[in-house]
Design an enzyme around this catalytic site. Structure first.
Site, PDB file in Angstrom:
ATOM      1  N   LYS A  10       0.852  -1.187   0.000  1.00 30.57           N
ATOM      2  CA  LYS A  10       0.000   0.000   0.000  1.00 30.57           C
ATOM      3  C   LYS A  10       0.890   1.239   0.000  1.00 30.57           C
ATOM      4  CE  LYS A  10       0.698   2.077   3.201  1.00 30.57           C
ATOM      5  NZ  LYS A  10       1.965   2.712   3.683  1.00 30.57           N
TER       6      LYS A  10
ATOM      7  N   TYR B 120      -4.265   4.256   6.460  1.00 31.59           N
ATOM      8  CA  TYR B 120      -4.699   3.267   7.456  1.00 31.59           C
ATOM      9  C   TYR B 120      -6.026   3.693   8.083  1.00 31.59           C
ATOM     10  CZ  TYR B 120      -0.261   0.858   7.098  1.00 31.59           C
ATOM     11  OH  TYR B 120       0.807   0.155   6.615  1.00 31.59           O
TER      12      TYR B 120
HETATM   13  P1  NAD Z   1      12.416   2.037   2.092  1.00 26.54           P
HETATM   14  O1  NAD Z   1      12.847   3.391   1.649  1.00 26.54           O
HETATM   15  O2  NAD Z   1      12.945   1.540   3.374  1.00 26.54           O
HETATM   16  O3  NAD Z   1      12.784   0.963   0.972  1.00 26.54           O
HETATM   17  C1  NAD Z   1      12.544   1.196  -0.391  1.00 26.54           C
HETATM   18  C2  NAD Z   1      13.436   0.296  -1.221  1.00 26.54           C
HETATM   19  O4  NAD Z   1      13.239   0.635  -2.593  1.00 26.54           O
HETATM   20  C3  NAD Z   1      14.923   0.485  -0.918  1.00 26.54           C
HETATM   21  O5  NAD Z   1      15.562  -0.749  -0.863  1.00 26.54           O
HETATM   22  C4  NAD Z   1      15.422   1.284  -2.117  1.00 26.54           C
HETATM   23  O6  NAD Z   1      16.771   1.028  -2.415  1.00 26.54           O
HETATM   24  C5  NAD Z   1      14.523   0.767  -3.210  1.00 26.54           C
HETATM   25  N1  NAD Z   1      14.437   1.677  -4.341  1.00 26.54           N
HETATM   26  C6  NAD Z   1      14.529   1.289  -5.627  1.00 26.54           C
HETATM   27  N2  NAD Z   1      14.428   2.350  -6.429  1.00 26.54           N
HETATM   28  C7  NAD Z   1      14.331   3.430  -5.659  1.00 26.54           C
HETATM   29  C8  NAD Z   1      14.202   4.820  -5.916  1.00 26.54           C
HETATM   30  N3  NAD Z   1      14.157   5.299  -7.157  1.00 26.54           N
HETATM   31  N4  NAD Z   1      14.113   5.650  -4.865  1.00 26.54           N
HETATM   32  C9  NAD Z   1      14.095   5.183  -3.605  1.00 26.54           C
HETATM   33  N5  NAD Z   1      14.204   3.865  -3.290  1.00 26.54           N
HETATM   34  C10 NAD Z   1      14.319   3.013  -4.323  1.00 26.54           C
HETATM   35  O7  NAD Z   1      10.836   2.023   2.077  1.00 26.54           O
HETATM   36  P2  NAD Z   1       9.877   0.998   2.829  1.00 26.54           P
HETATM   37  O8  NAD Z   1       9.511   1.578   4.137  1.00 26.54           O
HETATM   38  O9  NAD Z   1      10.433  -0.341   2.774  1.00 26.54           O
HETATM   39  O10 NAD Z   1       8.551   1.122   1.908  1.00 26.54           O
HETATM   40  C11 NAD Z   1       8.411   0.389   0.703  1.00 26.54           C
HETATM   41  C12 NAD Z   1       6.911   0.250   0.378  1.00 26.54           C
HETATM   42  O11 NAD Z   1       6.282  -0.435   1.438  1.00 26.54           O
HETATM   43  C13 NAD Z   1       6.143   1.545   0.216  1.00 26.54           C
HETATM   44  O12 NAD Z   1       5.155   1.406  -0.769  1.00 26.54           O
HETATM   45  C14 NAD Z   1       5.492   1.752   1.566  1.00 26.54           C
HETATM   46  O13 NAD Z   1       4.302   2.530   1.491  1.00 26.54           O
HETATM   47  C15 NAD Z   1       5.201   0.334   1.960  1.00 26.54           C
HETATM   48  N6  NAD Z   1       5.173   0.165   3.421  1.00 26.54           N
HETATM   49  C16 NAD Z   1       4.157  -0.566   3.938  1.00 26.54           C
HETATM   50  C17 NAD Z   1       4.115  -0.783   5.303  1.00 26.54           C
HETATM   51  C18 NAD Z   1       3.040  -1.661   5.878  1.00 26.54           C
HETATM   52  O14 NAD Z   1       2.904  -1.704   7.097  1.00 26.54           O
HETATM   53  N7  NAD Z   1       2.318  -2.409   5.070  1.00 26.54           N
HETATM   54  C19 NAD Z   1       5.076  -0.229   6.137  1.00 26.54           C
HETATM   55  C20 NAD Z   1       6.118   0.487   5.562  1.00 26.54           C
HETATM   56  C21 NAD Z   1       6.153   0.682   4.195  1.00 26.54           C
END
Ligand code: NAD
Length: 427
Positions: free
Chosen positions: A172, A257
């Site tokens: 999401k 959420y």
């Molecule tokens: P994060 O920034 O920690 O990780 C993102 C990943 O994408 C990194 O490994 C990064 O290297 C990679 N990436 C690839 N191309 C990129 C670019 N152009 N710019 C930035 N990063 C790039 O983020 P996250 O917290 O892991 O979030 C990822 C997804 O998960 C999002 O859609 C977020 O909304 C979702 N999320 C959901 C929950 C949940 O509880 N369901 C919680 C956190 C995040």
């Protein structure tokens, strides 16, 4: 009076993990193979290790995790994007999953991917980068591709996954716009693959118990919902503050959420929203996206939901559903752990608090097991693309309202946005 774990409280309590997965149809491959009545009753029954209960029948029985599918029968997941969510939540959750295993990794950082592959028993040959994404098509064991990338990349990687004929679990918010969501749904339909949006709350037993209690009128007639999901974002260079990658600020990331909970807990769809956003000019974090968003949503039957979401306040998460005969509250509400549920109702002429004790479950393992069972049973996921699309429609209406200062009507979906109902939560 606090009645934790008393008889009244048990009116609304939940379930154990095994019961839950049995009801969600989790890990059915082994059941099909077994064909015994015991197996029909409990998936993976053949794998269950029975221990005698050493406590008296006056004590609650001790519960065991599982039973689990053997590795060679599990549904294989490729994890795309090795950021915080993948490393801290999703990969560790496979140890709690009954029917899934991680089999491939996609990352721009091969050294990081190699470290994680070693920890989770993934073959080095099942690592690729984004340019080589299509290699997943031929990689052994990849049944489902889990997209855990910044929001602005979901559309591209869902469409590319569908073209490979792979089933998709997508984080999401589904995407940055209604048009993107529609394109993703169409691509998955054309490729005849399943698309599930990772609304972890909807698979989690505390939320499910609350949904059931509201549906059964435990707080009388639902009148209003009040919620907040707020946190303080640091690093001004992170993608969450970049409009192209995030789609917006607090609203699509954490406000979603509150919005999604208002929809699935009420079982209704909002018909009108009024919203205001705050984007402080002097804070470098908020050059492109809002810091805060306040929303009032009108639902049918004069039900209202009011929620606030922020990127510049200390963490605050709660949810309250107010009914004619009582209220239900989760505080904290939306985190990975520690949700607490209580009900307040009149009993014997006094306001009485009931705090059901519901076993905490790994929300990521539950959602992945649901996806696995949809793949195995050829069923539509409960939170399919249509669920994410409707949230996105409402988010767009919220931004339009904030921009114009007027309330904006929302066209409700033609039918339910959810796939087949999950089997009921048992007491
Ligand atoms: P994060 O920034 O920690 O990780 C993102 C990943 O994408 C990194 O490994 C990064 O290297 C990679 N990436 C690839 N191309 C990129 C670019 N152009 N710019 C930035 N990063 C790039 O983020 P996250 O917290 O892991 O979030 C990822 C997804 O998960 C999002 O859609 C977020 O909304 C979702 N999320 C959901 C929950 C949940 O509880 N369901 C919680 C956190 C995040």
């Amino acid at each position: 009076m606090v009645e934790s774990e008393n008889v009244a409280a048990h009116e609304v309590i939940g379930t154990s993990r095994r019961d839950f997965l049995r009801r969600t149809g989790g890990a059915v491959a082994a059941v099909t193979a077994l064909g015994t009545s015991a197996a029909q009753e409990k998936p993976n029954a053949a794998n269950e290790v029975q221990l005698s209960q050493i406590h008296a029948s006056s004590e609650a029985p001790e519960k065991a995790p599982g039973p689990f599918l053997p590795a060679n029968k599990r549904v294989g997941f490729a994890i795309v994007g090795l950021g915080r969510l993948s490393i801290n939540q999703i990969l560790p959750a496979f140890a709690k999953s009954e029917s899934c295993k991680p089999v491939a990794l996609v990352s721009g950082d091969r050294a990081k991917a190699l470290k994680l592959a070693a920890q989770y028993g993934i073959a080095d040959s099942n690592i690729t980068d984004y340019a080589g994404f299509e290699k997943l098509k031929e990689m052994p064991g990849v049944d489902v591709i889990f997209i855990v990338l910044p929001n602005g990349m979901h559309r591209e990687f869902v469409v590319r996954s569908a073209k490979m004929g792979k089933h998709i679990l997508c984080e999401k918010p589904m995407a940055n716009s209604v048009a993107e969501c529609e394109e993703m749904i169409a691509a998955c339909k054309a490729a005849n693959v399943k698309l599930m949006i990772a609304y972890r709350q909807q698979y989690e037993p505390i939320n499910r118990t609350l949904e059931k209690a509201v549906r059964e009128g435990k707080i009388g007639t639902l009148r209003s919902i009040v919620a907040s999901n707020s946190q303080d974002q640091g690093d001004p260079t992170q993608w969450r503050l970049n409009k192209k990658l995030a789609g917006g600020g607090a609203m699509p990331d954490v406000g979603i959420y509150c919005l999604n909970a208002a929809r699935f807990l009420s079982g209704m769809e909002p018909v009108e929203v009024f919203a205001t956003i705050v984007q402080p000019k002097d804070d470098p974090r908020f050059r492109e996206v809002e810091a805060r968003c306040e929303v009032i949503a009108r639902f049918p039957n004069d039900v209202t939901a009011t929620f606030t979401t922020a990127y510049d306040t200390h963490r605050s998460t709660f949810l309250r559903l107010e009914g004619s005969d009582g209220f239900a509250e989760m505080d904290p509400a939306f985190g990975y752990h520690g949700a607490k549920l209580r009900f307040v109702k009149l009993m014997d002429g006094k306001d009485t608090e009931m705090a059901p004790s519901i076993e905490e479950e790994d929300q990521f393992a539950l959602e992945m097991d649901h996806m696995a069972s949809c793949v195995t049973n050829n069923q539509q996921p409960h939170t399919a693309g249509e669920e994410g699309l409707q949230d996105q429609r409402i988010i767009e209406a919220i931004y339009r309202s904030a921009a114009t200062g007027r309330s904006v009507k929302v066209v409700p979906p033609a039918g339910s946005t959810r796939g087949p109902a999950l089997p009921p939560v048992e007491r």
